[in-house]
Design a protein around this motif. Structure first.
Motif, PDB file in Angstrom:
ATOM      1  N   GLN A 150       8.083  10.541  -1.799  1.00 28.83           N
ATOM      2  CA  GLN A 150       7.654  11.784  -2.420  1.00 28.83           C
ATOM      3  C   GLN A 150       8.780  12.304  -3.303  1.00 28.83           C
TER       4      GLN A 150
ATOM      5  N   ASP B  14       0.820  -1.215   0.000  1.00 24.50           N
ATOM      6  CA  ASP B  14       0.000   0.000   0.000  1.00 24.50           C
ATOM      7  C   ASP B  14       0.857   1.269   0.000  1.00 24.50           C
TER       8      ASP B  14
ATOM      9  N   THR C 228      -1.086  12.147  -5.572  1.00 22.59           N
ATOM     10  CA  THR C 228      -0.940  11.090  -4.586  1.00 22.59           C
ATOM     11  C   THR C 228      -1.496   9.796  -5.151  1.00 22.59           C
ATOM     12  N   ASN C 229      -0.660   8.769  -5.153  1.00 20.63           N
ATOM     13  CA  ASN C 229      -1.022   7.475  -5.729  1.00 20.63           C
ATOM     14  C   ASN C 229      -0.693   6.365  -4.736  1.00 20.63           C
ATOM     15  N   LYS C 230      -1.334   5.234  -4.885  1.00 19.71           N
ATOM     16  CA  LYS C 230      -1.133   4.093  -3.984  1.00 19.71           C
ATOM     17  C   LYS C 230      -0.663   2.866  -4.749  1.00 19.71           C
TER      18      LYS C 230
ATOM     19  N   THR D 249       2.480   4.696  -0.518  1.00 19.77           N
ATOM     20  CA  THR D 249       1.963   5.963  -1.033  1.00 19.77           C
ATOM     21  C   THR D 249       3.078   6.637  -1.812  1.00 19.77           C
ATOM     22  N   TYR D 250       2.783   7.014  -3.048  1.00 19.94           N
ATOM     23  CA  TYR D 250       3.748   7.705  -3.897  1.00 19.94           C
ATOM     24  C   TYR D 250       3.173   9.060  -4.265  1.00 19.94           C
TER      25      TYR D 250
ATOM     26  N   PHE E 278       6.228   5.151   2.054  1.00 18.91           N
ATOM     27  CA  PHE E 278       5.905   6.490   1.571  1.00 18.91           C
ATOM     28  C   PHE E 278       7.102   7.015   0.803  1.00 18.91           C
TER      29      PHE E 278
ATOM     30  N   GLU F 269       0.440  16.948  -4.182  1.00 12.80           N
ATOM     31  CA  GLU F 269      -0.493  16.001  -3.575  1.00 12.80           C
ATOM     32  C   GLU F 269      -1.754  15.828  -4.412  1.00 12.80           C
TER      33      GLU F 269
END
Length: 139
Positions: free
Chosen positions: A122, A29, A51-53, A31-32, A120, A37
């Motif tokens: 970013q 899961d 924001t992607n999963k 988060t990228y 996570f 955002e």
């Protein structure tokens, strides 16, 4: 032997379009966050942004980047680790595949690790500059 957060992030960056590689260092899961955002206007031009999963979102982003630009250079200048977090700073040079225009942009990456996996990540860059290379080809 323990793998450092920087090594885990470097493994991801070594082949971010190989889903098996991405899954090997991320949680299911993950988060990228790519560039922002949530910016619907930018997403029209760069569909992978926001924001992607999931590991697949990372692969889709780097496939999109590869379709839009040829990477001419990618240089990591600084790596900072703090506990289970790692930040990388540097620059890259892209050439717009349609425009033929080059851009050199600073970048920063932040990854957060839990139990040896990225949960996570970013990525930030000079989006105004890179988007400007998507235009029409030079004559």
């Amino acid at each position: 032997m323990t793998t450092s957060p920087a090594q885990i992030l470097q493994t991801l960056l070594a082949n971010p379009i190989d889903l098996a590689n991405v899954r090997s260092v991320t949680t299911p899961d993950v988060t990228y966050v790519s560039l922002n955002e949530n910016n619907p206007e930018l997403k029209r031009y760069l569909p992978w942004t926001g924001t992607n999963k999931g590991p697949e979102s990372i692969v889709r982003a780097f496939e999109g980047i590869g379709a839009a630009w040829e990477t001419k250079a990618f240089e990591v200048r600084d790596v900072l680790e703090q506990g289970d977090k790692v930040a990388m700073f540097g620059s890259f040079t892209y050439r717009g595949r349609k425009s033929g225009v080059d851009i050199t942009s600073p970048f920063s990456l932040l990854a957060k690790i839990k139990d040896g996996k990225i949960f996570f990540v970013q990525f930030l860059e000079d989006t105004f500059g890179t988007s400007g290379t998507l235009g029409r080809p030079r004559i």
